[in-house]
Design a protein around this motif. Structure first.
Motif, PDB file in Angstrom:
ATOM      1  N   ALA A   1      12.962 -11.162   0.653  1.00  0.00           N
ATOM      2  CA  ALA A   1      13.565  -9.831   0.589  1.00  0.00           C
ATOM      3  C   ALA A   1      13.208  -9.092  -0.691  1.00  0.00           C
ATOM      4  CB  ALA A   1      15.080  -9.942   0.724  1.00  0.00           C
ATOM      5  N   HIS A   2      12.866  -9.855  -1.754  1.00  0.00           N
ATOM      6  CA  HIS A   2      12.555  -9.256  -3.063  1.00  0.00           C
ATOM      7  C   HIS A   2      11.261  -9.870  -3.596  1.00  0.00           C
ATOM      8  CE1 HIS A   2      16.655  -7.570  -3.114  1.00  0.00           C
ATOM      9  NE2 HIS A   2      17.028  -8.738  -2.644  1.00  0.00           N
ATOM     10  N   PRO A   3      10.128  -9.526  -2.991  1.00  0.00           N
ATOM     11  CA  PRO A   3       8.870 -10.207  -3.343  1.00  0.00           C
ATOM     12  C   PRO A   3       8.414  -9.988  -4.776  1.00  0.00           C
ATOM     13  CG  PRO A   3       8.477  -8.319  -1.905  1.00  0.00           C
ATOM     14  CD  PRO A   3       9.949  -8.535  -1.918  1.00  0.00           C
ATOM     15  N   GLY A   4       8.889  -8.938  -5.450  1.00  0.00           N
ATOM     16  CA  GLY A   4       8.495  -8.708  -6.837  1.00  0.00           C
ATOM     17  C   GLY A   4       9.321  -9.479  -7.840  1.00  0.00           C
ATOM     18  N   LEU A   5      10.335 -10.200  -7.380  1.00  0.00           N
ATOM     19  CA  LEU A   5      11.262 -10.865  -8.297  1.00  0.00           C
ATOM     20  C   LEU A   5      10.750 -12.192  -8.842  1.00  0.00           C
ATOM     21  CD1 LEU A   5      14.083 -10.911  -9.641  1.00  0.00           C
ATOM     22  CD2 LEU A   5      14.916 -12.065  -7.569  1.00  0.00           C
ATOM     23  N   PRO A   6      10.339 -13.158  -8.001  1.00  0.00           N
ATOM     24  CA  PRO A   6      10.007 -14.482  -8.534  1.00  0.00           C
ATOM     25  C   PRO A   6       8.643 -14.524  -9.224  1.00  0.00           C
ATOM     26  CG  PRO A   6       9.620 -14.448  -6.190  1.00  0.00           C
ATOM     27  CD  PRO A   6      10.236 -13.119  -6.534  1.00  0.00           C
ATOM     28  N   THR A   7       8.481 -15.502 -10.110  1.00  0.00           N
ATOM     29  CA  THR A   7       7.173 -15.857 -10.654  1.00  0.00           C
ATOM     30  C   THR A   7       6.966 -17.346 -10.355  1.00  0.00           C
ATOM     31  OG1 THR A   7       8.099 -16.467 -12.800  1.00  0.00           O
ATOM     32  CG2 THR A   7       7.413 -14.179 -12.521  1.00  0.00           C
ATOM     33  N   TYR A   8       5.732 -17.785 -10.451  1.00  0.00           N
ATOM     34  CA  TYR A   8       5.423 -19.178 -10.116  1.00  0.00           C
ATOM     35  C   TYR A   8       5.459 -20.029 -11.376  1.00  0.00           C
ATOM     36  CZ  TYR A   8       4.272 -17.691  -5.434  1.00  0.00           C
ATOM     37  OH  TYR A   8       4.368 -17.192  -4.167  1.00  0.00           O
ATOM     38  N   ASN A   9       6.168 -21.153 -11.293  1.00  0.00           N
ATOM     39  CA  ASN A   9       6.277 -22.030 -12.451  1.00  0.00           C
ATOM     40  C   ASN A   9       5.047 -22.924 -12.576  1.00  0.00           C
ATOM     41  OD1 ASN A   9       6.625 -24.211 -10.675  1.00  0.00           O
ATOM     42  ND2 ASN A   9       8.859 -24.192 -10.866  1.00  0.00           N
ATOM     43  N   THR A  10       5.051 -23.840 -13.532  1.00  0.00           N
ATOM     44  CA  THR A  10       3.880 -24.680 -13.795  1.00  0.00           C
ATOM     45  C   THR A  10       3.569 -25.630 -12.645  1.00  0.00           C
ATOM     46  OG1 THR A  10       5.313 -26.237 -14.986  1.00  0.00           O
ATOM     47  CG2 THR A  10       4.142 -24.599 -16.297  1.00  0.00           C
ATOM     48  N   PHE A  11       4.504 -25.797 -11.715  1.00  0.00           N
ATOM     49  CA  PHE A  11       4.281 -26.657 -10.560  1.00  0.00           C
ATOM     50  C   PHE A  11       3.864 -25.853  -9.332  1.00  0.00           C
ATOM     51  CE2 PHE A  11       7.802 -28.379 -13.149  1.00  0.00           C
ATOM     52  CZ  PHE A  11       7.142 -29.471 -13.674  1.00  0.00           C
ATOM     53  N   GLY A  12       3.635 -24.549  -9.530  1.00  0.00           N
ATOM     54  CA  GLY A  12       3.230 -23.706  -8.421  1.00  0.00           C
ATOM     55  C   GLY A  12       4.356 -23.291  -7.507  1.00  0.00           C
ATOM     56  N   VAL A  13       5.594 -23.405  -7.980  1.00  0.00           N
ATOM     57  CA  VAL A  13       6.767 -23.112  -7.157  1.00  0.00           C
ATOM     58  C   VAL A  13       7.358 -21.769  -7.583  1.00  0.00           C
ATOM     59  CG1 VAL A  13       9.074 -23.902  -6.492  1.00  0.00           C
ATOM     60  CG2 VAL A  13       7.243 -25.566  -6.915  1.00  0.00           C
ATOM     61  N   PRO A  14       7.707 -20.890  -6.639  1.00  0.00           N
ATOM     62  CA  PRO A  14       8.342 -19.627  -7.036  1.00  0.00           C
ATOM     63  C   PRO A  14       9.703 -19.889  -7.662  1.00  0.00           C
ATOM     64  CG  PRO A  14       8.416 -19.888  -4.643  1.00  0.00           C
ATOM     65  CD  PRO A  14       7.534 -20.985  -5.175  1.00  0.00           C
ATOM     66  N   ASP A  15       9.968 -19.187  -8.752  1.00  0.00           N
ATOM     67  CA  ASP A  15      11.216 -19.382  -9.477  1.00  0.00           C
ATOM     68  C   ASP A  15      11.609 -18.059 -10.114  1.00  0.00           C
ATOM     69  OD1 ASP A  15      13.425 -20.631 -10.532  1.00  0.00           O
ATOM     70  OD2 ASP A  15      12.302 -22.199 -11.571  1.00  0.00           O
ATOM     71  N   LEU A  16      12.826 -17.995 -10.650  1.00  0.00           N
ATOM     72  CA  LEU A  16      13.367 -16.738 -11.141  1.00  0.00           C
ATOM     73  C   LEU A  16      13.029 -16.485 -12.608  1.00  0.00           C
ATOM     74  CD1 LEU A  16      16.907 -16.837  -9.540  1.00  0.00           C
ATOM     75  CD2 LEU A  16      15.015 -15.365  -8.879  1.00  0.00           C
ATOM     76  N   PRO A  17      12.870 -15.204 -12.988  1.00  0.00           N
ATOM     77  CA  PRO A  17      12.639 -14.887 -14.400  1.00  0.00           C
ATOM     78  C   PRO A  17      13.781 -15.322 -15.312  1.00  0.00           C
ATOM     79  CG  PRO A  17      12.065 -13.014 -13.014  1.00  0.00           C
ATOM     80  CD  PRO A  17      12.733 -14.017 -12.123  1.00  0.00           C
ATOM     81  N   VAL A  18      15.002 -15.461 -14.763  1.00  0.00           N
ATOM     82  CA  VAL A  18      16.141 -15.853 -15.600  1.00  0.00           C
ATOM     83  C   VAL A  18      15.944 -17.222 -16.234  1.00  0.00           C
ATOM     84  CG1 VAL A  18      17.518 -16.966 -13.787  1.00  0.00           C
ATOM     85  CG2 VAL A  18      18.685 -15.800 -15.671  1.00  0.00           C
ATOM     86  N   ARG A  19      14.967 -17.973 -15.775  1.00  0.00           N
ATOM     87  CA  ARG A  19      14.728 -19.299 -16.366  1.00  0.00           C
ATOM     88  C   ARG A  19      14.215 -19.223 -17.800  1.00  0.00           C
ATOM     89  NH1 ARG A  19      10.026 -18.581 -13.198  1.00  0.00           N
ATOM     90  NH2 ARG A  19       8.080 -19.384 -14.098  1.00  0.00           N
ATOM     91  N   VAL A  20      13.944 -18.017 -18.303  1.00  0.00           N
ATOM     92  CA  VAL A  20      13.616 -17.882 -19.735  1.00  0.00           C
ATOM     93  C   VAL A  20      14.726 -18.459 -20.607  1.00  0.00           C
ATOM     94  CG1 VAL A  20      12.096 -15.879 -19.517  1.00  0.00           C
ATOM     95  CG2 VAL A  20      14.564 -15.540 -19.816  1.00  0.00           C
ATOM     96  N   HIS A  21      15.926 -18.607 -20.041  1.00  0.00           N
ATOM     97  CA  HIS A  21      17.053 -19.082 -20.829  1.00  0.00           C
ATOM     98  C   HIS A  21      17.128 -20.607 -20.890  1.00  0.00           C
ATOM     99  CE1 HIS A  21      18.469 -15.012 -21.277  1.00  0.00           C
ATOM    100  NE2 HIS A  21      18.356 -14.839 -19.975  1.00  0.00           N
ATOM    101  N   TRP A  22      16.277 -21.311 -20.148  1.00  0.00           N
ATOM    102  CA  TRP A  22      16.259 -22.778 -20.249  1.00  0.00           C
ATOM    103  C   TRP A  22      14.858 -23.369 -20.163  1.00  0.00           C
ATOM    104  CZ3 TRP A  22      19.029 -20.382 -16.169  1.00  0.00           C
ATOM    105  CH2 TRP A  22      18.388 -20.364 -14.944  1.00  0.00           C
ATOM    106  N   ASP A  23      13.852 -22.530 -19.977  1.00  0.00           N
ATOM    107  CA  ASP A  23      12.473 -22.996 -19.814  1.00  0.00           C
ATOM    108  C   ASP A  23      11.657 -22.488 -21.006  1.00  0.00           C
ATOM    109  OD1 ASP A  23       9.763 -23.271 -19.096  1.00  0.00           O
ATOM    110  OD2 ASP A  23      10.173 -22.997 -16.963  1.00  0.00           O
ATOM    111  N   ASN A  24      11.399 -23.357 -21.977  1.00  0.00           N
ATOM    112  CA  ASN A  24      10.671 -22.939 -23.182  1.00  0.00           C
ATOM    113  C   ASN A  24       9.297 -22.378 -22.857  1.00  0.00           C
ATOM    114  OD1 ASN A  24      12.529 -23.522 -25.290  1.00  0.00           O
ATOM    115  ND2 ASN A  24      12.063 -25.701 -25.137  1.00  0.00           N
ATOM    116  N   GLU A  25       8.607 -23.012 -21.926  1.00  0.00           N
ATOM    117  CA  GLU A  25       7.250 -22.571 -21.608  1.00  0.00           C
ATOM    118  C   GLU A  25       7.250 -21.168 -21.025  1.00  0.00           C
ATOM    119  OE1 GLU A  25       3.362 -24.086 -19.025  1.00  0.00           O
ATOM    120  OE2 GLU A  25       4.993 -25.470 -19.497  1.00  0.00           O
ATOM    121  N   PHE A  26       8.168 -20.890 -20.099  1.00  0.00           N
ATOM    122  CA  PHE A  26       8.207 -19.552 -19.515  1.00  0.00           C
ATOM    123  C   PHE A  26       8.678 -18.523 -20.546  1.00  0.00           C
ATOM    124  CE2 PHE A  26      10.141 -16.184 -16.797  1.00  0.00           C
ATOM    125  CZ  PHE A  26       8.948 -15.718 -16.262  1.00  0.00           C
ATOM    126  N   ALA A  27       9.604 -18.910 -21.438  1.00  0.00           N
ATOM    127  CA  ALA A  27      10.014 -17.991 -22.497  1.00  0.00           C
ATOM    128  C   ALA A  27       8.811 -17.567 -23.337  1.00  0.00           C
ATOM    129  CB  ALA A  27      11.080 -18.639 -23.374  1.00  0.00           C
TER     130      ALA A  27
END
Length: 374
Positions: A250-276
């Motif tokens: 429903a919101h294709p512009g929202l997720p980004t792909y993590n290091t495992f190739g899995v779609p995930d949320l931008p809010v993970r900047v708060h617990w994912d050092n690499e994405f931050a």
């Protein structure tokens, strides 16, 4: 990896929405402020005030029952917490709120809101160069239609790759801070000596301009701290399993792909050092509404049970990354009487272990007056 870009078309689309009431299908985390919600939010910001936690204690106060921490209203609307629209794939950095409360938030309140986009501004920043500031206004009402609070809240939209590759704000930033046991013991000692005003009234007449507000310590910040806040504050887009993938549909512009190739949320900047680091920050960092809630804790502890936080306007100036410690501080800068209310104006700020102010703001606190008989 590259992400969405800020375009003139995207900015024009946003500006076409100014003044239009938002309609969202995703509900806020809380629609009713019950005793569990008040307790969870208070504990998530490190606030053990019995006015939020102990019904028997609260019944004996002037309010006659349990209240909730004023910033719990972040959980009652998505936009006030940073759920912005437009500019798909462009990162949103929460940057501040101007809160105005008209009455305390009582346990048992059913909240409804009205929100609209107030303004769209183009800024130049050290963090990411060109950025777009989106300002939303939210009004909060109770089940009887009474206005509880009003807030202007804003985010900066930044291009993730630009912040990562060309931003200058954190080029000379030290790494994640490591503590000695002695440092940890000094922090623990600070926590042990913190005390709230509580049932002893703080009268307006007894407050002096220039008076320092006893500091409140927060941290050192950990991933566990982030999880604790997320549990109580909520996040409108956090989903799991089938619900997550349907939400991404429903919101294709929202997720980004993590290091495992899995779609995930931008809010993970708060617990994912690499994405931050992908968005230009040295490590995972705290939530803007969390830090503003810390400053509200500073004030509610100081004002006591009979006080009322009327206004809190805070700008987020930098990130608290994992390992940072924050001291919430303030001082009285003025006293005034407006339409019969005895008010104290305060300067407030958040300061990290390097002496950097990561948030700055002002507050108005209503205090009892001796002339009113307390």
């Amino acid at each position: 990896m590259t992400y969405g870009r800020i375009t003139e078309e995207g900015i024009a689309d946003l500006r076409s929405r100014i003044g239009v009431l938002l309609t969202r299908s995703t509900p806020p985390f809380y629609t009713e402020i019950n005793a569990d919600a008040a307790r969870h939010f208070a504990m998530a910001i490190g606030d053990d005030n019995p006015l939020w936690l102990d019904e028997e204690y609260a019944r004996k106060t002037r309010w006659g029952g349990l209240l909730a921490p004023p910033c719990i209203l972040y959980s009652a609307d998505n936009a006030v917490s940073g759920a912005v629209e437009g500019l798909p794939g462009v990162h949103a950095m929460f940057a501040g709120t101007d809160w105005e409360w008209f009455q305390p938030i009582r346990v048992g309140t059913v909240v409804r809101t009205k929100t609209w986009l107030k303004d769209v501004l183009v800024r130049e920043t050290r963090f990411a160069g060109r950025a777009v500031q989106q300002i939303y206004t939210t009004e909060f009402y109770d089940q009887r239609g009474a206005l509880l609070a009003r807030a202007d809240s804003w985010c900066f939209r930044t291009e993730r790759h630009t912040a990562r590759d060309h931003g200058t704000k954190y080029r000379e930033r030290r790494g994640i801070y490591n503590y000695s046991r002695d440092e940890i013991e000094r922090l623990a000692a600070h926590y042990r000596q913190e005390a709230r005003r509580g049932a002893v009234p703080r009268f307006w007449e007894d407050v002096e301009v220039g008076e320092e507000i006893p500091s409140r310590l927060k941290g050192p910040y950990t991933i566990t701290t982030a999880v604790a806040f997320m549990q109580a504050w909520g996040a409108y887009a956090v989903r799991a399993h089938r619900l997550a993938f349907l939400y991404y549909d429903a919101h294709p512009g929202l997720p980004t792909y993590n290091t495992f190739g899995v779609p995930d949320l931008p809010v993970r900047v708060h617990w994912d050092n690499e994405f931050a680091r992908e968005v230009g920050v040295p490590g995972a960092y705290d939530f803007g509404p969390e830090r503003i809630s810390w400053l509200s804790h500073l004030l509610t502890d100081w004002m006591g049970d009979d006080g009322l936080l009327r206004r809190l306007n805070v700008q987020i100036r930098g990130h608290n990354i994992v390992g940072d410690t924050t001291w919430c501080k303030g001082r009285v800068v003025d006293k005034l009487v407006v339409e019969g209310e005895h008010l104290v104006q305060c300067e407030v700020w958040a300061e990290n272990q390097y002496g950097e102010r990561t948030a700055v703001g002002s507050a108005l606190v209503r205090l009892p007056s001796r002339g009113e008989g307390g």
